[in-house]
Design a protein around this motif. Structure first.
Motif, PDB file in Angstrom:
ATOM      1  N   GLY A 100       0.811  -1.212   0.000  1.00  0.00           N
ATOM      2  CA  GLY A 100       0.000   0.000   0.000  1.00  0.00           C
ATOM      3  C   GLY A 100       0.839   1.254   0.000  1.00  0.00           C
ATOM      4  O   GLY A 100       2.054   1.220   0.206  1.00  0.00           O
ATOM      5  N   ASP A 101       0.181   2.364  -0.262  1.00  0.00           N
ATOM      6  CA  ASP A 101       0.832   3.669  -0.196  1.00  0.00           C
ATOM      7  C   ASP A 101       0.636   4.182   1.217  1.00  0.00           C
ATOM      8  O   ASP A 101      -0.494   4.405   1.645  1.00  0.00           O
ATOM      9  N   LEU A 102       1.713   4.373   1.943  1.00  0.00           N
ATOM     10  CA  LEU A 102       1.582   4.787   3.335  1.00  0.00           C
ATOM     11  C   LEU A 102       2.768   5.608   3.773  1.00  0.00           C
ATOM     12  O   LEU A 102       3.798   5.640   3.111  1.00  0.00           O
ATOM     13  N   ALA A 103       2.576   6.257   4.884  1.00  0.00           N
ATOM     14  CA  ALA A 103       3.651   7.020   5.517  1.00  0.00           C
ATOM     15  C   ALA A 103       3.571   6.790   7.012  1.00  0.00           C
ATOM     16  O   ALA A 103       2.488   6.693   7.578  1.00  0.00           O
ATOM     17  N   LEU A 104       4.710   6.677   7.640  1.00  0.00           N
ATOM     18  CA  LEU A 104       4.780   6.561   9.092  1.00  0.00           C
ATOM     19  C   LEU A 104       5.278   7.895   9.617  1.00  0.00           C
ATOM     20  O   LEU A 104       6.328   8.380   9.216  1.00  0.00           O
ATOM     21  N   ILE A 105       4.519   8.494  10.515  1.00  0.00           N
ATOM     22  CA  ILE A 105       4.827   9.840  10.990  1.00  0.00           C
ATOM     23  C   ILE A 105       4.864   9.841  12.513  1.00  0.00           C
ATOM     24  O   ILE A 105       3.950   9.343  13.169  1.00  0.00           O
ATOM     25  N   ASP A 106       5.912  10.420  13.060  1.00  0.00           N
ATOM     26  CA  ASP A 106       6.023  10.586  14.508  1.00  0.00           C
ATOM     27  C   ASP A 106       5.150  11.766  14.904  1.00  0.00           C
ATOM     28  O   ASP A 106       5.438  12.917  14.547  1.00  0.00           O
TER      29      ASP A 106
END
Length: 88
Positions: free
Chosen positions: A50-56
Protein backbone atom coordinates in the motif's frame (compact mmCIF):
# COMPACT_ATOMS: atom_id res chain seq x y z
CA UNK A 1 -2.97 4.77 2.83
CA UNK A 2 -5.27 5.65 0.01
CA UNK A 3 -6.39 2.85 -2.24
CA UNK A 4 -9.03 2.62 -4.94
CA UNK A 5 -10.37 -0.51 -3.28
CA UNK A 6 -10.95 1.22 0.06
CA UNK A 7 -14.60 1.47 0.95
CA UNK A 8 -15.07 4.87 2.56
CA UNK A 9 -18.35 3.74 4.09
CA UNK A 10 -16.63 1.12 6.24
CA UNK A 11 -16.58 2.07 9.91
CA UNK A 12 -13.00 1.04 10.55
CA UNK A 13 -12.10 3.73 13.06
CA UNK A 14 -9.76 5.56 10.68
CA UNK A 15 -9.84 9.31 10.10
CA UNK A 16 -10.90 9.99 6.52
CA UNK A 17 -9.83 13.11 4.61
CA UNK A 18 -10.59 14.21 1.07
CA UNK A 19 -7.53 16.14 -0.06
CA UNK A 20 -7.22 16.34 -3.80
CA UNK A 21 -9.80 15.72 -6.50
CA UNK A 22 -10.65 12.02 -6.31
CA UNK A 23 -7.95 11.37 -3.71
CA UNK A 24 -8.72 10.31 -0.16
CA UNK A 25 -6.39 9.60 2.74
CA UNK A 26 -7.20 7.54 5.78
CA UNK A 27 -5.20 8.03 8.96
CA UNK A 28 -4.69 5.54 11.76
CA UNK A 29 -3.35 6.91 15.02
CA UNK A 30 -1.44 4.77 17.52
CA UNK A 31 0.03 5.39 20.96
CA UNK A 32 2.78 3.52 22.75
CA UNK A 33 4.41 2.07 19.63
CA UNK A 34 7.48 0.14 20.73
CA UNK A 35 8.65 -1.20 17.36
CA UNK A 36 8.79 2.05 15.37
CA UNK A 37 12.35 1.38 14.16
CA UNK A 38 11.34 -1.98 12.69
CA UNK A 39 8.22 -0.48 11.07
CA UNK A 40 10.26 2.28 9.42
CA UNK A 41 12.77 -0.31 8.13
CA UNK A 42 9.94 -2.41 6.65
CA UNK A 43 8.43 0.68 5.02
CA UNK A 44 11.77 1.81 3.52
CA UNK A 45 12.53 -1.70 2.23
CA UNK A 46 9.11 -1.91 0.58
CA UNK A 47 7.97 -4.81 2.76
CA UNK A 48 4.67 -3.09 3.57
CA UNK A 49 1.93 -3.10 0.97
CA UNK A 50 0.00 0.00 0.00
CA UNK A 51 0.83 3.67 -0.20
CA UNK A 52 1.58 4.79 3.33
CA UNK A 53 3.65 7.02 5.52
CA UNK A 54 4.78 6.56 9.09
CA UNK A 55 4.83 9.84 10.99
CA UNK A 56 6.02 10.59 14.51
CA UNK A 57 3.12 12.56 15.98
CA UNK A 58 5.50 14.38 18.34
CA UNK A 59 6.93 16.15 15.29
CA UNK A 60 3.61 17.30 13.84
CA UNK A 61 3.00 20.98 14.50
CA UNK A 62 -0.12 21.29 12.37
CA UNK A 63 -2.59 18.98 10.65
CA UNK A 64 -2.48 21.45 7.76
CA UNK A 65 1.10 20.38 7.04
CA UNK A 66 0.03 16.73 6.85
CA UNK A 67 -2.84 17.57 4.49
CA UNK A 68 -0.50 19.54 2.23
CA UNK A 69 2.09 16.75 2.17
CA UNK A 70 -0.59 14.21 1.22
CA UNK A 71 -1.89 16.50 -1.52
CA UNK A 72 1.64 16.91 -2.89
CA UNK A 73 2.06 13.12 -2.96
CA UNK A 74 -1.25 12.74 -4.80
CA UNK A 75 -0.17 15.25 -7.41
CA UNK A 76 3.18 13.49 -7.89
CA UNK A 77 1.45 10.13 -8.33
CA UNK A 78 -1.05 11.59 -10.78
CA UNK A 79 1.71 13.26 -12.84
CA UNK A 80 3.82 10.10 -12.84
CA UNK A 81 0.86 8.00 -13.98
CA UNK A 82 0.19 10.48 -16.78
CA UNK A 83 3.85 10.54 -17.87
CA UNK A 84 4.28 14.19 -16.93
CA UNK A 85 7.29 15.70 -15.17
CA UNK A 86 6.63 16.78 -11.62
CA UNK A 87 6.88 20.52 -11.06
CA UNK A 88 7.43 21.87 -7.57
Amino acid sequence: MADASDNASDDDGLLKNELYPDFNVRCALFEGVTNATELVAQCVQGDMTGDLALIDADRVVSVRVLRQAATNCARRAENKAAGRDYAV
